[in-house]
Each structure stands twice: as structure tokens, then as C-alpha cells.
Write a protein that holds these residues in place. Structure first.
Motif, short mmCIF file in Angstrom:
data_model
loop_
_atom_site.label_atom_id
_atom_site.label_comp_id
_atom_site.label_asym_id
_atom_site.label_seq_id
_atom_site.Cartn_x
_atom_site.Cartn_y
_atom_site.Cartn_z
N GLY A 54 0.83 -1.20 0.00
CA GLY A 54 0.00 0.00 0.00
C GLY A 54 0.86 1.24 0.00
O GLY A 54 2.05 1.20 -0.32
N LYS A 55 0.29 2.36 0.37
CA LYS A 55 1.05 3.61 0.44
C LYS A 55 0.91 4.23 1.82
O LYS A 55 -0.01 3.92 2.57
N MET A 56 1.84 5.12 2.12
CA MET A 56 1.87 5.74 3.44
C MET A 56 2.33 7.18 3.29
O MET A 56 2.62 7.65 2.18
N LYS A 57 2.40 7.89 4.39
CA LYS A 57 2.82 9.28 4.38
C LYS A 57 4.33 9.37 4.63
O LYS A 57 4.91 8.54 5.33
N ALA A 58 4.94 10.41 4.06
CA ALA A 58 6.38 10.60 4.21
C ALA A 58 6.70 11.49 5.39
O ALA A 58 7.59 12.34 5.34
N HIS A 59 5.97 11.32 6.48
CA HIS A 59 6.26 12.08 7.69
C HIS A 59 5.96 11.24 8.92
O HIS A 59 5.32 10.19 8.84
N VAL A 60 6.44 11.72 10.06
CA VAL A 60 6.21 11.06 11.35
C VAL A 60 5.37 12.00 12.20
O VAL A 60 5.75 13.15 12.44
N LEU A 61 4.22 11.53 12.67
CA LEU A 61 3.33 12.33 13.51
C LEU A 61 3.56 11.98 14.98
O LEU A 61 3.56 10.81 15.37
N LEU A 62 3.78 13.02 15.80
CA LEU A 62 4.07 12.86 17.22
C LEU A 62 3.02 13.59 18.05
O LEU A 62 2.63 14.73 17.74
N LYS A 63 2.57 12.93 19.11
CA LYS A 63 1.57 13.53 19.99
C LYS A 63 2.15 14.72 20.74
O LYS A 63 3.35 14.77 21.03
N LYS A 64 1.29 15.65 21.09
CA LYS A 64 1.70 16.83 21.84
C LYS A 64 1.42 16.60 23.33
O LYS A 64 0.33 16.89 23.83
N SER A 65 2.40 16.09 24.04
CA SER A 65 2.23 15.89 25.48
C SER A 65 3.59 15.69 26.12
O SER A 65 4.58 15.36 25.45
N GLU A 66 3.61 15.90 27.43
CA GLU A 66 4.85 15.70 28.17
C GLU A 66 5.25 14.24 28.17
O GLU A 66 6.44 13.91 28.04
N ASN A 70 2.92 3.46 21.44
CA ASN A 70 1.83 3.64 22.39
C ASN A 70 1.77 5.05 22.96
O ASN A 70 0.67 5.60 23.16
N ASP A 71 2.92 5.66 23.22
CA ASP A 71 2.94 6.93 23.94
C ASP A 71 3.17 8.15 23.07
O ASP A 71 2.75 9.25 23.43
N THR A 72 3.86 7.99 21.93
CA THR A 72 4.32 9.17 21.18
C THR A 72 3.71 9.25 19.79
O THR A 72 3.23 10.32 19.38
N LEU A 73 3.75 8.17 19.03
CA LEU A 73 3.23 8.22 17.67
C LEU A 73 1.71 8.25 17.69
O LEU A 73 1.08 7.55 18.49
N GLY A 74 1.14 9.06 16.78
CA GLY A 74 -0.31 9.16 16.76
C GLY A 74 -0.83 9.55 15.40
O GLY A 74 -0.06 9.87 14.48
N PRO A 75 -2.14 9.60 15.24
CA PRO A 75 -2.73 9.97 13.95
C PRO A 75 -2.63 11.45 13.63
O PRO A 75 -2.79 11.85 12.48
N ASP A 76 -2.36 12.27 14.63
CA ASP A 76 -2.18 13.70 14.40
C ASP A 76 -1.22 14.25 15.45
O ASP A 76 -0.81 13.56 16.38
N GLY A 77 -0.83 15.50 15.24
CA GLY A 77 0.10 16.12 16.17
C GLY A 77 1.21 16.83 15.42
O GLY A 77 1.05 17.31 14.29
N VAL A 78 2.39 16.87 16.03
CA VAL A 78 3.56 17.50 15.43
C VAL A 78 4.14 16.57 14.37
O VAL A 78 4.29 15.37 14.61
N ALA A 79 4.47 17.12 13.20
CA ALA A 79 4.94 16.29 12.08
C ALA A 79 6.41 16.57 11.77
O ALA A 79 6.83 17.72 11.66
N ILE A 80 7.18 15.49 11.67
CA ILE A 80 8.54 15.57 11.12
C ILE A 80 8.41 15.25 9.63
O ILE A 80 8.23 14.10 9.24
N GLU A 81 8.47 16.29 8.80
CA GLU A 81 8.17 16.15 7.38
C GLU A 81 9.41 15.74 6.57
O GLU A 81 10.49 16.28 6.77
N HIS A 82 9.22 14.79 5.67
CA HIS A 82 10.21 14.41 4.65
C HIS A 82 11.65 14.38 5.17
O HIS A 82 12.52 15.10 4.67
N PRO A 83 11.94 13.57 6.16
CA PRO A 83 13.31 13.56 6.70
C PRO A 83 14.34 13.04 5.70
O PRO A 83 15.53 13.33 5.84
#
Length: 786
Positions: free
Chosen positions: A115-127, A148-161
């Protein structure tokens, strides 16, 4: 999901000029029949060859691609896992896999589209998310905790590393790439120092490998992501390769759902899957490939993106949707075969290579590659053609890559006329790496430029599905791991296994060196000397560069460029003990910088720091010592990875001078010893021959004196034999002769001169002498047993 389906509305033909087709490929794990080849003869590869024996697995048990960073043990341990291919440089990366190695060598495996995926990593906004991310980066928490704790469906994105892989400084990238990121230009402090802005988000900044120290302008510098998930916490430094690792981990997780687990209790088993990543031409450089290999965990297969696209485009189509690209190849092969039969009715082997021009785009660049395919293998539907011979690769970074289509196609046309004038024109164009709508725009541009190229005007163009590159990369990954093999006949006439696809790559980047003889002063660097140019066949090397302190001193003294002949003459003036100070100074001040050019006529980018190859560290304080000479060996891999090594004794200048003097003394002493040794044999042989001749004459003279007229008188052969027999014991011979004949053996000149015999005198035979006395006299004249 099929890799390609026949396009409609004018995009289904494969025939006349400007026609466009959608390339087909195998469905996941399907076994469609390959298009039938044209009339065959015994010379066509794959039809009259050796059938695969039952021992195929044994014959190719340790078969791997030696151009990849793989070991036999590593491949063997990973054979139970699928190979995950990720097209990172696509706008929306596609994922495919090649199945685990089958225990049945006769089973034909096919790639599977995941399949296909996004070229970024989404990180949750929390301590908590930031704490887990920090622990993950320091290796104290695993990937499962991060999910479980950091990766999520939305949040801060590390784009095209992947765009920052291996980049040392932000300014090393084009401005149009920088504009798509939030750049932090404050590099005066270390990466995790207090910042004026404390807002949550991600910025790109100059940093270092350890993420804690300030950039210092050396090879330890790296572009990093500053990630802040909580306003009350300091920003974390994330390297681009660490972010790419997370993207690859996501792709592996998706692929794990397509295959059964080896160990159901291992939650992170998917992270062990080997990966295959295709790189466009401009990304095939040392810094990017090195960073990507770190991101893959050392088990990655790195291939050129154009080769992956070609492998995917040549996969057989489904039964109801044939691959138009393969049909075009068979059509041309049929025509060529009939021509061959007319020209060679005696039935000589038929060999034909079909040339394709591939045009691929990403969001940031374009590349154009000319490849010739040959060695038909009908028994291997996954790899119908065994040889991919690359002629040339042209790639550019550009904010609007589709606008460069006309330019790169024209350059490829001119380049092929120059480097391969004997090759037939292309069978077709293949576009890849884009959506269908984007490919239609590119095809229209290709058709426009083809109209201005006489011999290419009627060449058809074939489009591929967006996942073509990922699927082809999966195939090449399977080939590199030895999971796809064919049989051939070795030089000894016995069958042997070989890689199903043998790619003969060319260098998509150039490599050179520049030198500085004045301690690295900025304006004293020499122009770049190209070592490996574009389109050089790779792997290449090692290429040795001889470096000498005497030549460095000569160049410093001349203050100008010298020809090779003048340099050799000038360097002799600094040899010997009188030139030691100048040579030491020149060696300590000499610098060499390896550079790489990513684009034709582009800027030269540093590879590592400038080195001082004519110095070495000695003593407890590691002080620098000047070396007399050394050789720098450079090698270039198939994907632009550079390896270098310093070869030589690396003697200090003073030691080298003493060694040279001692070597010269040993040389002349050796010559003298050889003269004495061999000359002594010659003298000895000459003297012995003279003594031998003298003693022979002496013995003959003695016989003539004591037994004149006897059989021994004048018998030179017997005399020479006696002298040889008594060699080294001449006194014994003389004594025995004196005892027998009662007269001493004199020197030749000591015998009295013979009186002249009157010719009128006649010998009177003594008739009274009895026969018995005559026999005794005869016996007395013969030589006794001495």
C-alpha cells in the motif's frame, strides 16, 4: 491490487509514434503467463540453456549481491523474513514486499503490493510523549512504547526527513527545499540549549551527531530536527536518519500484516525485516547513502530508483491485461530476429538488447536514464531479462522538475550519440514515480521534444503505476538476497547459480579531489581533479593517488602549476638529507579534500573533512610527524558510497632518508656481491680450463719423452681423461708415472729439444725378437692402472 492496469482514452496503444501505454505487473503472488518471446534459436538466452537442476538451492546457497552491504551470515539469518521495499522519494511513499525465501527452490515468488503511506512522522503533543521520545532516542525504551505513547494519527509532524539525510549544513541544500521547512538559523549554541521560542513544533537547524554540542564546521556537523512536544520541556535533537528509521518501522509494521509471524510472541519482530530503498540519481552520494544505511540498521539494500522502476515495469501483466512494454519488446525482437535470419542463414546465435529511456520525477527533482536490457529468461517470470546495462544517468534537483523534461531528454539524446553511437535507438520511453495525472503531463512534454529528434520521433511512451518503483525495489531486494536466481553454464561446462538480474550501473555522481599545500589556507586550494566522472562504470576502483613530500615541496617552491615532467625534475632537488626541512614543512602543511558532485555542472560538495595524508601521530602526546610518501586509494560503489584508505609504510621524512640511503648502499653492495660471486665462477672456470690444458700437454710431453712412438704418445683423448680422473690429485698421478717409468715428470719447457731425424734412415725391424718378448714390450707400453 494490480501494479498497473491498461489505461483508457487514448493511453492503451503500444504501436505508432507518440503512443502511450500503462505498463503492467503481476498481481500480489499471482502466477500470470509471460508474453511469448519471438521465434527462438539456441542462441537466445533462457531458451536453449541449462534447465534448473534439483540442487539449485545448494548451488546458490550463498549467492548474494556483493555490491550491497550484506554478509552471507546476515542474509541467511534474514531469509525467513520478507524484504520490505519503500519508495521514500515519492510524494506518497509506496510499500511492497518480497516474500521470505521458499524452501522449494522451484517455487516462483512474486512481489506483493502492501500500500502507500505518508512521508512524515506524527508525534503527539504531550509531556509523556516527549519523555518517551527522549528515552527512545537514548535506547532506554523500545519501539512499542514509542507507538503507544508518542506516535499518533495527528500532532507535530517531522516532514520528509529523507531530504536531509547526510546533509552537514542547512545551506548545503537548495533554497527551494529550505522554503518548505521551518528553519532555525541560530547555530551559535548546542542543540538542546535554552531557546527564545518555547512553542510546540518542529524546526530544522544546524547541529551535530551527538545532538548536544555546537556546530564547528567539520564533518561532525549534521542537520537535525529540533522537536518540542511540550512547552515546559527542552527541544529534542532528532537526526534525519532517526526519523527515517521511524518511517521504515511503520512500513515494516504494515508489511508484517501480509505475512505470518515467525515468532508470534515477539511484538517487535517486524523491525528485523530487511528493507530495500530506491534512491534517485542526485541522492546517490556518499553522505546520503551512509545515513540511509544507518537508518536501515545495516541490513538495507540500496538501489538506483531508475533500476527499480525498470524491474517493476518489466514484470508480466495479468492474463487479461498484458504488459504492453513487454509486448513492445517482443515486437521489436521479432523484427530483429527475422533480419538476423536473413543475414545469417547458417543459424548463428541471436543476441539483441532493447534500449529504454526512463524518465522519473519526484517533488524535488528529475532523472533520465538510458538502459539496455538483454539475456531473456522465460523460466524466471519475475526477472524476464537478466542483464540491465546502464549507459547514462542525468539527474537534477529542481523546484519544478516537469519543466526540465525537455532539457534532460535532449541531453540524453546528445549523450547517447556520444557514448554509444553503435547502439540502436530506444524501444520506448518509460515514465515512473508519479501519479497518473502527473505522468500524462510528462508524457505530453516528452512527445513535444521527440518531434524535434528525428530518430526518436516515433518511439512510444509507456506509463507505470505509482507503486511500480516500490515493487521493482522489492524484486531487486530479493535478487540481492539471493532469493531470485537463475542457472547458467560455467567455464567448466557445469551449471551454476547466478543473480537473476545483473545490473551494470554507472555513476550518477562525480568524485574528485582538491589539494592545498599551505596548511589549508582558503584561497590556496587547487582546482578539482576528477577521479570518477559521471557515467563511469561502477563499482570502480581502487584508484591510487601517489602523494610525496618532495613533490609538495617542489610545488610550494615553484608557486605555479608544473607539468608532470617538470614536477619530477623539481622534486629531485628536494630529495636527500639537504631537503629534509623543506619536505617536512611541505608534508605537515599538505591537505587533501575529497569532493562529490551531485549534478552535472553543479557545485562540488565536501565528503568528510580535509585530511593530512602525509602526517601521522606518534608518542603519548600524539604529535604530528611528517611522512615521506603515501598512496590514497579511492573506490566508488554502485550507489555513490565512497571508501578510502591510506596505503604505504608511512615512514617519517628522516627515516625515509636514512632508509633511502641504506637502500642505495644495499643496492650497490648487492651489485658488487653479484659481480664477485658470478665473476668468481667465471675466473675459476677460466683458471681450471687453463690448468687442465696445461696438464694435458704436460702428460703428452712426458709420454713422448719416456715412451716415444707408443700408443700413449700423442693420444690426447686418453691424456685428457687421465688429467680429469686425477683432478685435484695431480701429484699422485705424477708420482705413479715416475714409479712406473723411472723418470720424473718435468714441465714442458724442461724437456730437451728433439733432434731432427734423418729422413733417409729406415726403421729396421728386429727379426730376432721373439713373439713373446714383443707381446711383453707391447704390454709395457700400455698405460698401467694408476
Amino acid at each position: 491490487m494490480s501494479l498497473a492496469t491498461t489505461g483508457g482514452g487514448g493511453f492503451s496503444g503500444a504501436g505508432g509514434g507518440g503512443a502511450v501505454s500503462m505498463a503492467q505487473s503481476a498481481h500480489a503472488m499471482a502466477r500470470p503467463a509471460a508474453p511469448q518471446p519471438p521465434p527462438q534459436s539456441s542462441g537466445i538466452p533462457g531458451t536453449g540453456g541449462t534447465a534448473a537442476p534439483p540442487s539449485l538451492a545448494a548451488l546458490g546457497a550463498d549467492l548474494i549481491d556483493k555490491s550491497q552491504n550484506l554478509s552471507t551470515k546476515q542474509v541467511r539469518n534474514l531469509s525467513k523474513f520478507p524484504i520490505v521495499a519503500v519508495d521514500l522519494y515519492a510524494n506518497d511513499p509506496h510499500v511492497a514486499l518480497y516474500p521470505p525465501k521458499s524452501e522449494d527452490p522451484s517455487e516462483v515468488l512474486s512481489p506483493v503490493v502492501v500500500g502507500k503511506m505518508k512521508a512524515h512522522v506524527l508525534l503527539k503533543k504531550s509531556e509523556a510523549a516527549q519523555k518517551t521520545l527522549r528515552k527512545y532516542l537514548t535506547k532506554t525504551r523500545g519501539y512499542t512504547a514509542l507507538v503507544n505513547d508518542t506516535l499518533g494519527p495527528d500532532g507535530v509532524a517531522i516532514e520528509h526527513p529523507h531530504k536531509w539525510l547526510g546533509v552537514r549544513r542547512v545551506d548545503d541544500t537548495p533554497e527551494f527545499i529550505q522554503e518548505s521547512f521551518t528553519i532555525c538559523n541560530d547555530s551559535s549554541s548546542h542543540a538542546i540549549a535554552e531557546e527564545s521560542a518555547t512553542s510546540v513544533g518542529v524546526t530544522v537547524a544546524n547541529g551535530t551527531l551527538d545532538g548536544t554540542s555546537a556546530p564547528s564546521g567539520d564533518d561532525f556537523d549534521r542537520v537535525i530536527y529540533k522537536v518540542r512536544l511540550c512547552e515546559s520541556k527542552k527541544a529534542l535533537a532528532v537526526l534525519p536518519e532517526e526519523a527515517v528509521t521511524l518511517i521504515l518501522a511503520t512500513a515494516r509494521t504494515h508489511a508484517s500484516r501480509k505475512v505470518p509471524k515467525v515468532n508470534p510472541d515477539d511484538e517487535e519482530e517486524a523491525l528485523e525485516y530487511p528493507v530495500a530503498v530506491p534512491l534517485p540519481g542526485w541522492a546517490c552520494n556518499d553522505a546520503c547513502v551512509e545515513a540511509l544505511l544507518d537508518a536501515t540498521g545495516g541490513s538495507g539494500v540500496v538501489v538506483q530508483r531508475s533500476m527499480a522502476a525498470l524491474a517493476g515495469a518489466l514484470l508480466p501483466g495479468e492474463e487479461n491485461h498484458p504488459n504492453n512494454t513487454l509486448e513492445r519488446v517482443n515486437e521489436v525482437r521479432t523484427v530483429k530476429y527475422k533480419e538476423h535470419q536473413r543475414e545469417h542463414p547458417e543459424g548463428s546465435p541471436f543476441e539483441y538488447g532493447a534500449l529504454f529511456v526512463l524518465v522519473g520525477l519526484t517533488a524535488d527533482g528529475i532523472e533520465c536514464t538510458a538502459v539496455q536490457i538483454s539475456e531473456l529468461q522465460p523460466k524466471c517470470p519475475t526477472c524476464l531479462f537478466g542483464s540491465f546495462k546502464v549507459f547514462a544517468n542525468i539527474s537534477y534537483l529542481n523546484a519544478d522538475p516537469s519543466s526540465q523534461v525537455k532539457d534532460v531528454v535532449k541531453k540524453m539524446y546528445a549523450l547517447l550519440e556520444k557514448i554509444a553511437p553503435e547502439a540502436d535507438g530506444p524501444v520506448g520511453f518509460i515514465t515512473y514515480g508519479m501519479s497518473t495525472d502527473e505522468q500524462k503531463k510528462v508524457v505530453s512534454r516528452i512527445n513535444l521534444v521527440k518531434s524535434s529528434l528525428d530518430s526518436w520521433e516515433k518511439v512510444p511512451t509507456f506509463m507505470t503505476r505509482p507503486e511500480c518503483v516500490a515493487v521493482g525495489a522489492a524484486v531487486l531486494g530479493g535478487v540481492s538476497h539471493g532469493r531470485v536466481r537463475t542457472m547458467t553454464t560455467g567455464a567448466n561446462g557445469k551449471p551454476k547459480a547466478q543473480l537473476a538480474i545483473r545490473v551494470q550501473n554507472v555513476a550518477p555522481t562525480a568524485v574528485g579531489v582538491r589539494m592545498n599545500y599551505y596548511g589549508g589556507v582558503k584561497n590556496k586550494w587547487t582546482p578539482v581533479k576528477v577521479i570518477f566522472d559521471f557515467d563511469r562504470r561502477v563499482p570502480a576502483g581502487p584508484y591510487a593517488i601517489d602523494l610525496k613530500a618532495s613533490e609538495c615541496a617542489a610545488i610550494r617552491n615553484a608557486q605555479q602549476d608544473l607539468s608532470d615532467e617538470d614536477l619530477l625534475k623539481a622534486a629531485k632537488d628536494f630529495e636527500g638529507k639537504n631537503g629534509i626541512p623543506e619536505r617536512e614543512k611541505a608534508a605537515l602543511d599538505f591537505r587533501l579534500q575529497v569532493v562529490q558532485q551531485y549534478e552535472r555542472d553543479g557545485a562540488w560538495i565536501k565528503v568528510g573533512d580535509a585530511i593530512s595524508p602525509l602526517t601521522k601521530l606518534e608518542g603519548d602526546d600524539d604529535h604530528k610527524v611528517a611522512c615521506e610518501n603515501v598512496a590514497l586509494e579511492l573506490s566508488l560503489g554502485a550507489t555513490g558510497l565512497l571508501t578510502s584508505s591510506l596505503v604505504g609504510d608511512r615512514e617519517s621524512v628522516a627515516q625515509a632518508t636514512v632508509s633511502a640511503r641504506n637502500s642505495k648502499l644495499r643496492y650497490y653492495i648487492g651489485i658488487l656481491a653479484a659481480i664477485l660471486f658470478f665473476g668468481g665462477f667465471m675466473v675459476k672456470s677460466y683458471v681450471e680450463e687453463r690448468v687442465f690444458e696445461r696438464d694435458t700437454k704436460r702428460l703428452l710431453a712426458y709420454y713422448k719423452h719416456v715412451v716415444p712412438g707408443s700408443i700413449m704418445d700423442g693420444d690426447e683423448h686418453n691424456a685428457r681423461y687421465l688429467v680429469w680422473k686425477y683432478r685435484g690429485k695431480k701429484n699422485k698421478l705424477w708420482k705413479r708415472l715416475e714409479t712406473k717409468y723411472g723418470e720424473p715428470v718435468l714441465e714442458i719447457h724442461e724437456y730437451p729439444e728433439e733432434e731432427e731425424v734423418n729422413e733417409d734412415e729406415e726403421d729396421v725391424e728386429n727379426l730376432d725378437e721373439s713373439t713373446e718378448d714383443g707381446e711383453k714390450a707391447a704390454e709395457s707400453e700400455t698405460e698401467p692402472d694408476l
